[in-house]
Design a protein around this motif. Structure first.
Motif, PDB file in Angstrom:
ATOM      1  N   ALA A  44       1.184  -1.211   0.378  1.00  0.00           N
ATOM      2  CA  ALA A  44       0.161   0.261   0.282  1.00  0.00           C
ATOM      3  C   ALA A  44       0.995   0.881   0.014  1.00  0.00           C
ATOM      4  CB  ALA A  44      -1.056   0.127   1.349  1.00  0.00           C
ATOM      5  N   PHE A  45       2.038   1.556   0.680  1.00  0.00           N
ATOM      6  CA  PHE A  45       2.914   2.235   0.885  1.00  0.00           C
ATOM      7  C   PHE A  45       3.534   2.968  -0.582  1.00  0.00           C
ATOM      8  CE2 PHE A  45       7.826   3.279   1.093  1.00  0.00           C
ATOM      9  CZ  PHE A  45       6.940   4.854   2.280  1.00  0.00           C
ATOM     10  N   SER A  46       4.052   1.814  -1.081  1.00  0.00           N
ATOM     11  CA  SER A  46       4.729   2.088  -2.628  1.00  0.00           C
ATOM     12  C   SER A  46       3.598   2.085  -3.607  1.00  0.00           C
ATOM     13  CB  SER A  46       4.880   0.106  -2.899  1.00  0.00           C
ATOM     14  OG  SER A  46       6.144  -0.229  -2.636  1.00  0.00           O
ATOM     15  N   VAL A  47       2.322   1.303  -3.346  1.00  0.00           N
ATOM     16  CA  VAL A  47       1.460   2.398  -4.243  1.00  0.00           C
ATOM     17  C   VAL A  47       1.000   4.003  -4.634  1.00  0.00           C
ATOM     18  CG1 VAL A  47      -1.447   2.069  -5.007  1.00  0.00           C
ATOM     19  CG2 VAL A  47      -0.599   0.251  -4.092  1.00  0.00           C
ATOM     20  N   GLY A  48       0.809   4.188  -3.082  1.00  0.00           N
ATOM     21  CA  GLY A  48       0.547   5.824  -2.743  1.00  0.00           C
ATOM     22  C   GLY A  48       1.978   6.640  -2.981  1.00  0.00           C
ATOM     23  N   LEU A  49       3.155   6.038  -3.364  1.00  0.00           N
ATOM     24  CA  LEU A  49       4.015   6.522  -3.665  1.00  0.00           C
ATOM     25  C   LEU A  49       4.154   6.473  -4.841  1.00  0.00           C
ATOM     26  CD1 LEU A  49       8.037   5.550  -2.322  1.00  0.00           C
ATOM     27  CD2 LEU A  49       7.479   6.270  -5.022  1.00  0.00           C
ATOM     28  N   LEU A  50       3.900   5.849  -5.815  1.00  0.00           N
ATOM     29  CA  LEU A  50       4.112   5.626  -7.354  1.00  0.00           C
ATOM     30  C   LEU A  50       2.980   6.477  -7.916  1.00  0.00           C
ATOM     31  CD1 LEU A  50       5.428   1.878  -7.998  1.00  0.00           C
ATOM     32  CD2 LEU A  50       6.391   3.914  -8.301  1.00  0.00           C
ATOM     33  N   ALA A  51       1.689   6.484  -7.370  1.00  0.00           N
ATOM     34  CA  ALA A  51       1.138   7.246  -7.510  1.00  0.00           C
ATOM     35  C   ALA A  51       0.613   8.399  -7.312  1.00  0.00           C
ATOM     36  CB  ALA A  51      -0.934   6.868  -6.820  1.00  0.00           C
ATOM     37  N   THR A  52       1.362   8.941  -6.832  1.00  0.00           N
ATOM     38  CA  THR A  52       1.620  10.426  -6.069  1.00  0.00           C
ATOM     39  C   THR A  52       2.884  10.903  -7.394  1.00  0.00           C
ATOM     40  OG1 THR A  52       1.418  10.427  -4.075  1.00  0.00           O
ATOM     41  CG2 THR A  52       2.145  12.351  -4.922  1.00  0.00           C
ATOM     42  N   LEU A  53       3.487  10.434  -7.265  1.00  0.00           N
ATOM     43  CA  LEU A  53       5.000  10.822  -8.700  1.00  0.00           C
ATOM     44  C   LEU A  53       4.666  10.683 -10.139  1.00  0.00           C
ATOM     45  CD1 LEU A  53       7.746   7.961  -7.914  1.00  0.00           C
ATOM     46  CD2 LEU A  53       7.851  10.861  -7.676  1.00  0.00           C
TER      47      LEU A  53
END
Length: 542
Positions: A44-53
């Motif tokens: 979930a943390f990785s999804v939030g990071l990549l989506a915001t990028l």
């Protein structure tokens, strides 16, 4: 100061173009991806990071995540993990923009404008818009550097900054207000970076501004979810609480942090961006293991009594062994779906009347709620033991599922078709003729009346009301045909308004007719049971 204001405005506009471009090009897949990436905290943390990028906006990620949490598609704990990743993602965006890439700005602007002009698909235009936005952001950073360079010779500004430097708490509050006003923490971090590079701001004051930018950037998502259910508000309020705790913890040590980072990095711009990244990574490292107690705290802040505002309210799992009670609860929940669809239609009509896209901004969230409730009703009824149901209860279960499914189809038509048609009318500054507008509003009014009638039929199962609803399809067909015929007459008479809105007018009539067909479906099972429904409208051959 005028140059500075213009550069910041250009930066915000570039951010907006990137966000809208990515959403228009990849929005559906992005939403699906965010919703599915909740199997564990790190994912979930990785999804939030990549989506915001991709979006370059933690606010956009927050609103999407809150919508999913509010619909019950993800837990509050996983939603908070996504938000921690989004905060780190927006700090990585600042790092990318801090590189000296201004030479790419004219190329990206030219490519964005060229491809946008010659693209025809929605996804291609969205991607072109994002490229253009990136180019404008890089150009704005160059303008920011040029605008802040003369400030080191100013007497007033250094004195103002010195007063903020002496009171770090005030500096944090000022930066928070600016980030809230700009709806972007990234913009204020980049501004602090430019001011530090010009020598106007000291490293310790720059750190205070970064803290304030992070805090202020968490406020717009909170305001954006005020009308959502408690589950959604827990995500945004929890994220703001995490940032507030981080600011309170770090603020007393900004002088120490400034000295340590100055020894590591001798470039002022890198120092500010490194603080931004380090702050959000530190928060992630501290809060990821503590997500469970954080979620428990948010449940206490927003109690269980209002937890299901955005989710199902009447689907009691304990009643599954009592079919009559379970079916009554499912029917009540389906009535809520009908209420949401009614609100979507009313909102769409108001946006059409007032030429106000802001009025239709909540339709997408309502459609998400309709989809979530429909899934919940179908899942709930699927858990009923079919062998324990008598024939009447089996029919009732099928009626509820069929009606809920048709309501979901209606919501999709309003969200994907009618909302886009209204936005197209507003965007292109078009207006219907007086007669055309009256005919469309009449069809909306009849549609809303039929939806209210369908809601009554779901509760009562009354045969006469079912007949009335099916017969109204004839009225709808006549209204649609008469309006289309009148529209063609206006075209032959050369009415400019009718010529400009011809496709819009006919498309709205078509979609409202489709909606009424879905609404009328509630009546068919009732009439069929009574033997009052013909298999076909085609007359038998002689």
């Amino acid at each position: 100061m005028l140059d500075l204001i213009g550069a910041v405005a250009l930066l915000l506009w570039g951010l907006r173009l990137v966000k809208t471009g990515v959403i228009r090009s990849f929005g559906i897949n992005l939403r699906r991806w965010i919703g599915s990436g909740t199997r564990n905290r790190l994912l979930a943390f990785s999804v939030g990071l990549l989506a915001t990028l991709a979006l370059q906006s933690s606010t956009a990620t927050a609103l999407m995540t809150a919508s999913f949490a509010g619909s019950g598609f993800m837990s509050s704990m996983m939603a908070q993990a996504i938000m921690l990743g989004a905060n780190v993602g927006t700090s990585f965006v600042a790092r990318l923009l801090a590189f000296d890439l201004h030479f790419l700005a004219p190329l990206m602007i030219a490519v964005g404008v060229f491809t946008f002009s010659f693209s025809h698909s929605k996804s291609a235009k969205g991607l072109s818009r994002a490229i253009l936005g990136l180019g404008l952001m890089l150009l704005s950073l160059r303008l920011l550097g040029q605008a802040t360079e003369p400030m080191q010779h100013s007497r007033v500004l250094p004195a103002l900054m010195a007063s903020l430097d002496a009171v770090p708490v005030l500096a944090v509050l000022v930066a928070a207000v600016l980030a809230f006003a700009a709806s972007s923490s990234l913009a204020i971090v980049l501004l602090a970076m430019s001011l530090t590079a010009s020598g106007t701001v000291t490293p310790s004051l720059g750190i205070a501004l970064v803290l304030g930018a992070n805090l202020g950037g968490a406020i717009p998502p909170v305001l954006g979810t005020l009308n959502y259910g408690a589950l959604a508000r827990r995500v945004t309020i929890g994220n703001m609480l995490v940032r507030l705790i981080g600011c309170v913890v770090v603020l007393p040590f900004i002088e120490t942090a400034a000295r340590l980072l100055s020894d590591i990095s001798h470039v002022p711009t890198a120092l500010i961006v490194d603080v931004h990244i380090a702050f959000n990574i530190l928060l992630a490292l501290l809060m990821l293991p503590a997500l469970r107690p954080l979620s428990a705290l948010m449940r206490r802040v927003l109690p269980e009594a209002i937890e299901n505002e955005g989710g199902p309210r009447h689907l009691d799992l304990d009643s599954l062994d009592k079919p009559a009670i379970a079916l009554a609860g499912a029917a009540r929940e389906t009535l809520r779906i009908g209420d949401c669809v009614t609100e979507m239609l009313k909102t769409n009509l108001e946006a059409l009347r007032k030429n106000d896209t802001g009025r239709s901004s909540g339709i997408a969230a309502l459609d998400d709620e309709v989809d979530g409730l429909n899934s919940a009703v179908k899942l709930y009824l699927s858990k009923l033991n079919s062998s324990a149901l008598d024939e009447r209860e089996e029919h009732r279960s099928n009626e509820i599922i069929s009606y809920a499914t048709n309501l979901e189809h209606v919501g999709d038509i309003v969200d994907r078709n009618l909302r886009d048609l209204v936005n197209k009318k507003i965007r292109n500054h078009l207006s219907f003729s007086a007669d055309g507008a009256s005919e469309i509003e009449e069809l909306y009014r009849v549609t809303l009346d039929n939806l209210r009638l369908a809601q009554s039929i779901l509760v009562s199962g009354d045969e006469q009301l079912a007949r009335q609803l099916v017969e109204s399809k004839i009225n709808i067909r006549n209204l649609e045909e008469r309006s289309a015929a009148n529209h063609r007459v206006r075209l032959r008479n050369g009415m400019i308004d009718s010529m400009q809105t011809s496709s819009l007018h006919l498309d709205i009539l078509r979609d409202l007719k489709r909606i009424n067909a879905h609404i009328a479906a509630i009546a068919y099972p009732i009439l069929k049971r009574q033997g009052a429904l013909c298999e076909s409208r085609i007359m038998a051959g002689k």
